[in-house]
Write a protein that holds these residues in place. Sequence first.
Motif, PDB file in Angstrom:
ATOM      1  N   ILE A 168       0.866  -1.188   0.000  1.00 55.40           N
ATOM      2  CA  ILE A 168       0.000   0.000   0.000  1.00 55.40           C
ATOM      3  C   ILE A 168       0.896   1.228   0.000  1.00 55.40           C
ATOM      4  CG2 ILE A 168      -1.892   1.193   1.132  1.00 55.40           C
ATOM      5  CD1 ILE A 168      -2.592  -1.604   0.148  1.00 55.40           C
ATOM      6  N   LEU A 169       0.838   1.997  -1.070  1.00 50.35           N
ATOM      7  CA  LEU A 169       1.777   3.100  -1.258  1.00 50.35           C
ATOM      8  C   LEU A 169       1.274   4.369  -0.577  1.00 50.35           C
ATOM      9  CD1 LEU A 169       2.625   2.533  -5.042  1.00 50.35           C
ATOM     10  CD2 LEU A 169       3.647   1.463  -3.012  1.00 50.35           C
ATOM     11  N   PRO A 170       2.203   5.227  -0.142  1.00 53.11           N
ATOM     12  CA  PRO A 170       1.803   6.539   0.369  1.00 53.11           C
ATOM     13  C   PRO A 170       1.108   7.325  -0.750  1.00 53.11           C
ATOM     14  CG  PRO A 170       4.106   6.044   0.877  1.00 53.11           C
ATOM     15  CD  PRO A 170       3.651   5.018  -0.109  1.00 53.11           C
ATOM     16  N   PRO A 171       0.188   8.215  -0.423  1.00 47.38           N
ATOM     17  CA  PRO A 171      -0.189   8.638   0.927  1.00 47.38           C
ATOM     18  C   PRO A 171      -1.368   7.874   1.529  1.00 47.38           C
ATOM     19  CG  PRO A 171      -1.193  10.101  -0.660  1.00 47.38           C
ATOM     20  CD  PRO A 171      -0.408   9.092  -1.471  1.00 47.38           C
ATOM     21  N   GLU A 172      -1.907   6.868   0.806  1.00 49.09           N
ATOM     22  CA  GLU A 172      -3.135   6.241   1.302  1.00 49.09           C
ATOM     23  C   GLU A 172      -2.884   5.190   2.381  1.00 49.09           C
ATOM     24  OE1 GLU A 172      -5.283   4.107  -1.687  1.00 49.09           O
ATOM     25  OE2 GLU A 172      -3.542   2.983  -2.384  1.00 49.09           O
TER      26      GLU A 172
END
Length: 270
Positions: A168-172
């Motif tokens: 799960i990548l930033p920003p989420e």
Amino acid sequence: MAHEADRAAGRVDTTRAHSARVYDYILGGKDHYQVDIDAGRAMCAEWPALPVHMRANRAFMQRAARHLARAEGIRQFLDIGTGLPTSPNLHEVVQAERPDAGVVYVDNDPIVLAHAEALLTSAPEGRTAYVDADLRDPGAIIGSAGFRSVLDPGEPVGLMVIGMLHFILPPEDHVLLRRLLDPLPPGSFLAATIGTADFAPQEVGRVAREYERRRMPMKLRTRAEAESFFDGLDLVPPGLCQVHHWRPEPGEPVCDDRDIAMYGALARKR
């Protein structure tokens, strides 16, 4: 579950590797496709310790869950990113301590859905359910019939997010995790593992590039970045550490730190 398994078969993309099936292949399972085998072999060629790392990650899940059921009195669990059934599954671990424990499994891979019956073999006193949903849609998880049928919103929950947050990548990433935690009552716990390149940067970096090349991008975190997922929660000793150092049990394999690319921690919601 039979009609759901049939529906799942029509959703399987055999041209694209999936992290759950790559994990299954590397750990010696049988529920994967050639595309997953190719991906797993390429990753192990880049870092031969990958199977050791993956086994240590699963062992952390079992120890953390056992601690929650045995020492913290938790008797309901929400498992995000379940993966393919591999005994002992979470409900087998916690129901060995508390036969009345309930577990809601969540995954978005149709192959996991097709095999979900193996996750529903609860002890008679307990309950299990499977939710076909994605971590990126917390509302669908919290609002699902499986969640509502098994978990009592007034009692603490053990939220298990094992081997998922690095996908799960930033920003989420932080936002999605908080949307799962927020509806859970005080006294709930978060158990999570987070991928890192702190201990074998070159090798793990090459594995991450293989994942990305196969359309499974990931974000590896530093220790400080990993610890930030537990901000506002009370860490259970020994706090954040490499997963094989978190309360190891007698008889477990001794691992070289360079072979483990995962931080793990357990923390209590105030």
